[in-house]
Design a protein around this motif. Structure first.
Motif, short mmCIF file in Angstrom:
data_model
loop_
_atom_site.label_atom_id
_atom_site.label_comp_id
_atom_site.label_asym_id
_atom_site.label_seq_id
_atom_site.Cartn_x
_atom_site.Cartn_y
_atom_site.Cartn_z
N GLU A 131 0.86 -1.18 0.00
CA GLU A 131 0.00 0.00 0.00
C GLU A 131 0.91 1.24 0.00
OE1 GLU A 131 0.12 -2.29 2.27
OE2 GLU A 131 0.71 -1.36 4.16
N PHE A 132 0.39 2.34 -0.45
CA PHE A 132 1.18 3.57 -0.49
C PHE A 132 0.28 4.73 -0.09
CE2 PHE A 132 -0.71 4.77 -4.54
CZ PHE A 132 -1.07 3.53 -5.06
N HIS A 133 0.91 5.82 0.32
CA HIS A 133 0.11 6.93 0.82
C HIS A 133 -0.20 7.94 -0.28
CE1 HIS A 133 -1.81 9.05 4.04
NE2 HIS A 133 -1.29 10.18 3.56
N THR A 134 -1.44 8.36 -0.33
CA THR A 134 -1.87 9.35 -1.32
C THR A 134 -2.64 10.44 -0.58
OG1 THR A 134 -4.08 8.44 -1.68
CG2 THR A 134 -2.29 7.42 -2.91
N ASN A 179 -4.33 5.75 2.61
CA ASN A 179 -3.57 4.60 2.14
C ASN A 179 -4.31 3.89 1.03
OD1 ASN A 179 -1.38 4.90 3.79
ND2 ASN A 179 -2.19 3.56 5.41
N VAL A 180 -3.60 3.66 -0.06
CA VAL A 180 -4.22 3.05 -1.24
C VAL A 180 -3.45 1.79 -1.61
CG1 VAL A 180 -4.58 3.37 -3.75
CG2 VAL A 180 -5.17 5.21 -2.16
N MET A 181 -4.19 0.77 -2.10
CA MET A 181 -3.53 -0.42 -2.64
C MET A 181 -3.99 -0.56 -4.10
SD MET A 181 -2.94 -4.04 -0.74
CE MET A 181 -4.60 -4.61 -0.62
N LEU A 182 -3.04 -0.83 -4.98
CA LEU A 182 -3.32 -0.94 -6.41
C LEU A 182 -3.17 -2.41 -6.79
CD1 LEU A 182 -3.86 1.16 -8.63
CD2 LEU A 182 -1.40 1.32 -8.99
N LEU A 183 -4.26 -3.02 -7.25
CA LEU A 183 -4.23 -4.44 -7.59
C LEU A 183 -4.80 -4.68 -8.97
CD1 LEU A 183 -5.78 -5.85 -4.28
CD2 LEU A 183 -3.36 -5.81 -4.87
N THR A 184 -4.31 -5.70 -9.64
CA THR A 184 -4.94 -6.11 -10.90
C THR A 184 -5.72 -7.39 -10.62
OG1 THR A 184 -3.03 -7.40 -11.54
CG2 THR A 184 -3.08 -5.10 -12.27
N TYR A 185 -6.43 -7.85 -11.63
CA TYR A 185 -7.28 -9.03 -11.44
C TYR A 185 -6.46 -10.23 -10.97
CZ TYR A 185 -10.73 -12.63 -12.52
OH TYR A 185 -11.61 -13.69 -12.45
N ALA A 186 -5.24 -10.36 -11.53
CA ALA A 186 -4.39 -11.51 -11.17
C ALA A 186 -4.03 -11.51 -9.69
CB ALA A 186 -3.13 -11.51 -12.01
N PHE A 234 -3.32 -13.03 2.00
CA PHE A 234 -2.77 -13.19 3.35
C PHE A 234 -1.90 -12.02 3.79
CE2 PHE A 234 -3.61 -17.57 1.93
CZ PHE A 234 -4.56 -17.89 2.89
N LYS A 235 -2.01 -10.94 3.05
CA LYS A 235 -1.23 -9.75 3.40
C LYS A 235 -1.61 -9.28 4.81
CE LYS A 235 -0.49 -5.26 1.22
NZ LYS A 235 0.96 -5.31 1.17
N SER A 236 -0.63 -8.77 5.54
CA SER A 236 -0.95 -8.31 6.90
C SER A 236 -1.97 -7.17 6.83
CB SER A 236 0.32 -7.84 7.61
OG SER A 236 0.83 -6.71 6.94
N LYS A 237 -2.84 -7.14 7.81
CA LYS A 237 -3.99 -6.26 7.72
C LYS A 237 -3.64 -4.83 8.12
CE LYS A 237 -8.91 -6.59 8.56
NZ LYS A 237 -9.94 -7.34 9.24
N GLU A 238 -3.07 -4.11 7.14
CA GLU A 238 -2.77 -2.71 7.37
C GLU A 238 -4.05 -1.90 7.22
OE1 GLU A 238 0.26 -1.93 8.16
OE2 GLU A 238 1.18 -3.85 7.70
N HIS A 239 -3.99 -0.67 7.67
CA HIS A 239 -5.16 0.18 7.43
C HIS A 239 -5.12 0.65 5.98
CE1 HIS A 239 -8.30 3.08 7.93
NE2 HIS A 239 -7.53 3.95 7.31
N LEU A 279 -12.36 -8.91 -1.14
CA LEU A 279 -11.23 -8.00 -0.88
C LEU A 279 -11.68 -6.84 0.02
CD1 LEU A 279 -8.34 -7.87 -2.11
CD2 LEU A 279 -9.24 -6.20 -3.72
N SER A 280 -12.83 -6.31 -0.31
CA SER A 280 -13.36 -5.20 0.47
C SER A 280 -13.60 -5.61 1.93
CB SER A 280 -14.67 -4.73 -0.19
OG SER A 280 -15.41 -3.99 0.72
N ILE A 281 -14.19 -6.79 2.09
CA ILE A 281 -14.47 -7.27 3.44
C ILE A 281 -13.17 -7.60 4.17
CG2 ILE A 281 -15.54 -9.17 4.76
CD1 ILE A 281 -17.67 -9.24 2.45
N ARG A 282 -12.25 -8.26 3.44
CA ARG A 282 -10.96 -8.67 4.04
C ARG A 282 -10.19 -7.47 4.61
NH1 ARG A 282 -6.89 -9.25 6.11
NH2 ARG A 282 -5.05 -10.52 5.65
N PHE A 283 -10.16 -6.38 3.86
CA PHE A 283 -9.37 -5.22 4.28
C PHE A 283 -10.23 -4.09 4.84
CE2 PHE A 283 -6.51 -7.39 1.36
CZ PHE A 283 -5.36 -7.45 2.13
N HIS A 284 -11.53 -4.33 4.90
CA HIS A 284 -12.47 -3.33 5.38
C HIS A 284 -12.19 -1.99 4.66
CE1 HIS A 284 -15.62 -1.99 7.96
NE2 HIS A 284 -14.92 -0.97 8.40
#
Lengths: 285, 234
Positions: free
Chosen positions: B108-111, B115-122, B131-136, B171-176
């Motif tokens: 994730e990176f700060h904008t 905090n934003v995470m950029l993901l593709t379908y893969a 299983f990424k650690s649950k950052e905010h 994904l939304s539920i996993r990372f709230h």
């Protein structure tokens, strides 16, 4: 399960609901692919069978009734009901039709006049004459030839190379025959066209299933299990399919692979067309 | 091909600026196309190119999420990037091979939106993501090029359409986190990219969704503090 235990398609049991997602994909596919190359029209060879009827119904939804041309190309030995059914499809859709009797073209080739010409040879020649006529009309009408081949006949190689398989785009190529039947009902294709035994109508009394030696319902179950469920032939036999039928289908797929690929090129350079040089089909759009 | 796509994308960015948007997201491969085959050099965007500078310049007025093909030494990467305030804040790389694109691990990176995470379908089924650690994480953006496939035997359901929606929801539920999933529309070499871009709240509920196979754009007002939404189709 054996050949006899599978009945012919029962119209009442062919679903009519659903398929909206598939229809949506195919209609958008036809619309996108025809227009992105700068065309407006779709040209369809109407045989009177269910595949060409489904292609025509989808193309009308995609391009509009004014942009679809149905080409009917009977041979003198064709079953008269084929032409009647093709006309019925065109009438129901309200599309422009062109009727071309291919008999003089076929018989202008003196070899075809000889007695005892093998019917496979004659059938292939007729299919290629129809292809030549369709492509000429596509040039005249400034439209693209919309194909009618389904996945079952493609996998079983039940097509004439550069004949009925030739087209610019093929909306039905990833649908098994039994899925085409379901789609046909969903689109409102007349019942008698869905119910009649599928035939390439290359000679009197010809039926696809008679020639293939297996009916479409059983063939589709085997093909679906092999390719969509990734089962091995042995696993299919363990599930009750007759070994003779399963191996016959697998053998037919292998022996007809050459029909599903471009002509093989002898590689001598480091950048061979189709190998290292592989460009997207839509590159020019 | 890339030049036409680039001009069209610039037009959309300029419209976004005129409409007062803060962030604009484009689907994956909107610039390069999906089926690259032998076109790698033709669709490549070098990071010192004029195009890249134009995008960075526009990002001073609107934050931009866009995919592009890049090269490092002899390797090609199908990447997605986040540009803001004239800088490239993050690039998520996928190594491009003959057969597939292999995503690298990402962070994730700060904008300016948190905090934003950029993901593709893969990435959506990649264990490193799941299983990424649950950052905010305030917002997950998924620029996608997902095509319709997986019809059932009866021809009544297309599994990839449902799968895309479910994975974004998970994904939304996993990372709230809010999820913005932007998918391509249209056909390329027979692949039917179905669109249906959507925005989900941090409980995985779809707040706004565009229709399947319909090219469209929408402006969403997102209140990141209260995590409330107001959608405005254009």
């Amino acid at each position: 399960m054996n050949f006899e235990s599978c009945n012919r398609v029962n119209y009442q049991k062919v679903g009519g609901k659903g398929l909206e997602s598939v229809k949506e994909i195919l209609i958008n596919f036809i619309s996108d692919e025809v227009r992105k190359f700068g065309f407006k029209k779709g040209i369809i060879g109407l045989s009177g069978g269910v595949d060409s009827a489904v292609s025509a119904y989808l193309t009308v939804e995609a391009l509009g009734v004014e942009n679809v041309v149905g080409v009917m190309m009977p041979y003198r030995a064709s079953n008269p009901t084929s032409l009647e059914d093709a006309k019925l499809v065109a009438k129901n859709l309200g599309i422009k039709t062109i009727l071309i009797d291919i008999s003089p073209m076929v018989e202008a080739y003196s070899e075809m006049k000889e007695k005892g010409v093998d019917r496979i040879r004659r059938g292939n020649f007729m299919a290629r004459i129809r292809m030549a006529v369709l492509y000429d009309i596509s040039c005249k009408e400034k439209g693209l030839v919309v194909g009618t081949g389904n996945k079952t006949e493609t996998l079983l190689g039940y097509t004439t190379l550069y004949g009925d398989s030739a087209c610019a785009i093929n909306p039905l190529g990833d649908l098994y025959k039994t899925q085409v039947w379901r789609l046909a009902k969903s689109l409102g294709v007349p019942k008698r066209i869905i119910e009649k035994p599928p035939s390439a109508d290359l000679w009197a009394g010809q039926t696809d299933e008679g020639e293939l030696g297996v009916n479409y319902i059983l063939a589709d179950k085997v093909l679906y299990s092999l390719f969509e469920l990734n089962l091995t032939p042995e696993e299919l036999i363990l599930r009750g399919y007759e070994a003779d039928i399963v191996y016959k289908i697998v053998d037919t797929i292998r022996k007809t692979q050459y029909k599903r690929v471009e002509p093989i090129i002898a590689k001598v350079s480091t950048a061979t067309v189709g190998k290292e040089l592989s460009f997207p089909r839509d590159w020019g759009t | 091909m890339v030049n036409e796509n680039f001009e069209r994308i610039l037009g959309e960015i300029d419209d976004g600026i005129k409409l007062g948007a803060d962030l604009i997201c484009f689907p994956d491969t909107a610039l390069s196309g999906w089926e690259l085959s032998s076109l790698l050099k033709e669709v490549l965007i070098e990071k010192d190119s004029e195009k890249w500078e134009v995008l960075k310049s526009r990002s001073k007025r609107i934050s931009i999420v866009i995919g592009f093909l890049e090269r490092e030494k002899d390797n090609y990467f199908k990447s997605v990037s986040y540009l803001e305030d004239g800088k490239v804040l993050y690039i998520h790389k996928r190594l491009f091979t003959d057969h597939e694109s292999i995503p690298e691990d990402n962070k994730e990176f700060h904008t300016k939106f948190g905090n934003v995470m950029l993901l593709t379908y893969a990435d959506l089924t990649d264990p490193r993501t799941v299983f990424k650690s649950k950052e905010h994480i305030d917002m997950i953006i998924v620029p996608s090029a997902v095509y319709a496939e997986g019809m059932d035997e009866l021809g009544e359901n297309i599994s990839s359409v449902e799968k895309f929606k479910l994975l974004c929801k998970a994904l939304s539920i996993r990372f709230h986190s809010i999820v913005i999933a932007v998918n391509r529309v249209g056909f390329e070499d027979g692949y039917g990219f179905f669109g249906a871009s959507s925005v989900m709240n941090s409980e995985g509920r779809v707040i706004y969704s565009l229709q399947k196979f319909s090219q469209a754009r929408a402006i969403l007002h997102i209140d990141l503090d209260s995590r409330s939404f107001k959608a405005e189709p254009l």
